[in-house]
Structures are given as C-alpha cells and as structure tokens.
Design a protein around this motif. Structure first.
Motif, PDB file in Angstrom:
ATOM      1  N   TRP A  35       0.865  -1.179   0.000  1.00 59.12           N
ATOM      2  CA  TRP A  35       0.000   0.000   0.000  1.00 59.12           C
ATOM      3  C   TRP A  35       0.902   1.229   0.000  1.00 59.12           C
ATOM      4  CZ3 TRP A  35      -5.144   0.318  -0.678  1.00 59.12           C
ATOM      5  CH2 TRP A  35      -5.916  -0.822  -0.477  1.00 59.12           C
ATOM      6  N   PHE A  36       0.563   2.158  -0.867  1.00 60.48           N
ATOM      7  CA  PHE A  36       1.294   3.412  -0.978  1.00 60.48           C
ATOM      8  C   PHE A  36       0.281   4.541  -0.932  1.00 60.48           C
ATOM      9  CE2 PHE A  36       5.453   1.739  -2.193  1.00 60.48           C
ATOM     10  CZ  PHE A  36       5.118   0.441  -2.552  1.00 60.48           C
ATOM     11  N   ARG A  37       0.737   5.741  -0.649  1.00 60.77           N
ATOM     12  CA  ARG A  37      -0.182   6.866  -0.645  1.00 60.77           C
ATOM     13  C   ARG A  37       0.485   8.106  -1.213  1.00 60.77           C
ATOM     14  NH1 ARG A  37      -0.779   8.340   5.864  1.00 60.77           N
ATOM     15  NH2 ARG A  37       1.171   9.533   6.052  1.00 60.77           N
ATOM     16  N   GLN A  38      -0.335   8.978  -1.750  1.00 60.86           N
ATOM     17  CA  GLN A  38       0.169  10.237  -2.267  1.00 60.86           C
ATOM     18  C   GLN A  38      -0.748  11.353  -1.811  1.00 60.86           C
ATOM     19  OE1 GLN A  38       0.748  10.478  -6.547  1.00 60.86           O
ATOM     20  NE2 GLN A  38       2.264  12.100  -6.269  1.00 60.86           N
ATOM     21  N   ALA A  39      -0.201  12.215  -0.983  1.00 58.59           N
ATOM     22  CA  ALA A  39      -0.942  13.366  -0.487  1.00 58.59           C
ATOM     23  C   ALA A  39      -0.813  14.515  -1.491  1.00 58.59           C
ATOM     24  CB  ALA A  39      -0.407  13.784   0.871  1.00 58.59           C
ATOM     25  N   PRO A  40      -1.739  15.456  -1.465  1.00 59.84           N
ATOM     26  CA  PRO A  40      -1.670  16.592  -2.391  1.00 59.84           C
ATOM     27  C   PRO A  40      -0.337  17.318  -2.291  1.00 59.84           C
ATOM     28  CG  PRO A  40      -3.780  16.555  -1.271  1.00 59.84           C
ATOM     29  CD  PRO A  40      -2.933  15.501  -0.616  1.00 59.84           C
ATOM     30  N   GLY A  41       0.308  17.502  -3.421  1.00 56.95           N
ATOM     31  CA  GLY A  41       1.564  18.231  -3.447  1.00 56.95           C
ATOM     32  C   GLY A  41       2.771  17.477  -2.955  1.00 56.95           C
ATOM     33  N   LYS A  42       2.598  16.202  -2.668  1.00 56.89           N
ATOM     34  CA  LYS A  42       3.711  15.401  -2.144  1.00 56.89           C
ATOM     35  C   LYS A  42       3.982  14.194  -3.028  1.00 56.89           C
ATOM     36  CE  LYS A  42       3.117  16.683   2.703  1.00 56.89           C
ATOM     37  NZ  LYS A  42       3.013  16.173   4.108  1.00 56.89           N
ATOM     38  N   GLU A  43       5.147  13.614  -2.849  1.00 53.23           N
ATOM     39  CA  GLU A  43       5.493  12.411  -3.580  1.00 53.23           C
ATOM     40  C   GLU A  43       4.804  11.202  -2.953  1.00 53.23           C
ATOM     41  OE1 GLU A  43       9.917  13.669  -5.242  1.00 53.23           O
ATOM     42  OE2 GLU A  43       9.691  11.984  -3.868  1.00 53.23           O
ATOM     43  N   ARG A  44       4.628  10.199  -3.769  1.00 51.13           N
ATOM     44  CA  ARG A  44       4.031   8.976  -3.278  1.00 51.13           C
ATOM     45  C   ARG A  44       4.998   8.289  -2.308  1.00 51.13           C
ATOM     46  NH1 ARG A  44       1.152   5.500  -7.757  1.00 51.13           N
ATOM     47  NH2 ARG A  44       3.295   5.171  -8.477  1.00 51.13           N
ATOM     48  N   GLU A  45       4.445   7.714  -1.250  1.00 52.58           N
ATOM     49  CA  GLU A  45       5.281   7.066  -0.247  1.00 52.58           C
ATOM     50  C   GLU A  45       4.677   5.727   0.144  1.00 52.58           C
ATOM     51  OE1 GLU A  45       5.407   9.245   3.454  1.00 52.58           O
ATOM     52  OE2 GLU A  45       3.247   9.621   3.419  1.00 52.58           O
ATOM     53  N   ALA A  46       5.532   4.876   0.659  1.00 48.84           N
ATOM     54  CA  ALA A  46       5.068   3.572   1.127  1.00 48.84           C
ATOM     55  C   ALA A  46       4.293   3.725   2.423  1.00 48.84           C
ATOM     56  CB  ALA A  46       6.259   2.648   1.344  1.00 48.84           C
ATOM     57  N   GLU A  89      -3.256  14.412   8.491  1.00 54.88           N
ATOM     58  CA  GLU A  89      -2.069  14.177   7.653  1.00 54.88           C
ATOM     59  C   GLU A  89      -2.098  12.827   6.950  1.00 54.88           C
ATOM     60  OE1 GLU A  89      -2.117  15.168  10.807  1.00 54.88           O
ATOM     61  OE2 GLU A  89      -0.677  14.061  12.051  1.00 54.88           O
ATOM     62  N   ASP A  90      -3.085  11.998   7.257  1.00 50.88           N
ATOM     63  CA  ASP A  90      -3.266  10.737   6.540  1.00 50.88           C
ATOM     64  C   ASP A  90      -4.074  10.925   5.262  1.00 50.88           C
ATOM     65  OD1 ASP A  90      -3.659   9.228   9.737  1.00 50.88           O
ATOM     66  OD2 ASP A  90      -1.912   9.035   8.422  1.00 50.88           O
ATOM     67  N   THR A  91      -4.570  12.130   5.036  1.00 52.48           N
ATOM     68  CA  THR A  91      -5.333  12.408   3.826  1.00 52.48           C
ATOM     69  C   THR A  91      -4.452  12.210   2.599  1.00 52.48           C
ATOM     70  OG1 THR A  91      -6.817  13.967   4.915  1.00 52.48           O
ATOM     71  CG2 THR A  91      -6.531  14.212   2.536  1.00 52.48           C
ATOM     72  N   ALA A  92      -4.916  11.361   1.687  1.00 48.79           N
ATOM     73  CA  ALA A  92      -4.128  11.024   0.501  1.00 48.79           C
ATOM     74  C   ALA A  92      -4.928  10.071  -0.369  1.00 48.79           C
ATOM     75  CB  ALA A  92      -2.804  10.364   0.898  1.00 48.79           C
TER      76      ALA A  92
END
Length: 122
Positions: A35-46, A89-92
């Motif tokens: 599972w990965f996530r990408q928040a607005p304006g940020k890079e995708r992260e694990a 901050e978990d919004t993504a």
C-alpha cells in the motif's frame, strides 16, 4: 492483472477506515502486496506491505506503526489495510500494488491499482 482498491472516504480525526485491494489475474498468495499513498503536493510514499503467503513478513512506515494493520485473505484474493486513529495528515490517495518480491519500494511493484481517496477532516 488487475488491482482494485476500495474503502476510502471521508472520516473524522480519530476515526477508522478499512481499505481493500482486490486482485485478479494473478495468484495473490504468491505475490507481495504493498500500500502506498500520495498526499496533495507530495510524492508517493510507502505505507505498508505484506510478503507472499509463504513468507508472511509485514512492513509499516513509521507513521503507521500501532495504527495500521495489513492482512491478506488469499482465498478471497484480497489484501486489507485497517487504519485506526486517523489524522488529517493521513489524507491522501491510497494505492495498492503487487509484485513478486517483498519490498517497501515502489520499483518493486509492477502492478498497480487505481487508488482510493482517503480524506480525514472534521
């Protein structure tokens, strides 16, 4: 190969969501799922990953430890990410991915789902 992520939505801070990744076209038990996530304006992260059924290892990014739990149901061809005590901050957009090698890095996963949006807000 198709991966379908679902379960996202709007939740208040402190709430929970259960994300599911449904896989088809592959033997789910033989693959690592991440599972990965990408928040607005940020890079995708694990976020988290789980190794194949014969391996069983799991990985959680620091922010998910103690709050997130990854599990697999190979009979249902599904991997679930239970997320508790969610914070803004978990919004993504959360993506699930499949690969034949256990890894917390994106490049280890050639197959990706379309993502599901998680919004944590009061």
């Amino acid at each position: 190969v198709q991966l379908q992520a679902s379960g996202g939505g709007l939740v208040q801070p402190g709430g929970s969501l259960r994300l599911s990744c449904a896989a088809s076209g592959l033997t789910v038990g033989a693959y690592a799922i991440g599972w990965f996530r990408q928040a607005p304006g940020k890079e995708r992260e694990a976020v988290s990953c789980i190794a194949s059924a014969s391996d069983g290892r799991t990985y959680y990014k620091e922010f998910g430890k103690g709050r997130f739990t990854i599990s697999r149901d190979d009979a249902k061809r599904t991997v679930t990410l239970q997320m508790n005590n969610l914070a803004p901050e978990d919004t993504a957009i959360y993506y699930c991915a499949a690969g034949q090698r256990y890894s917390e890095r994106e490049r280890g996963y050639p197959y990706w789902g379309q993502g599901t949006l998680v919004t944590v807000s009061s």
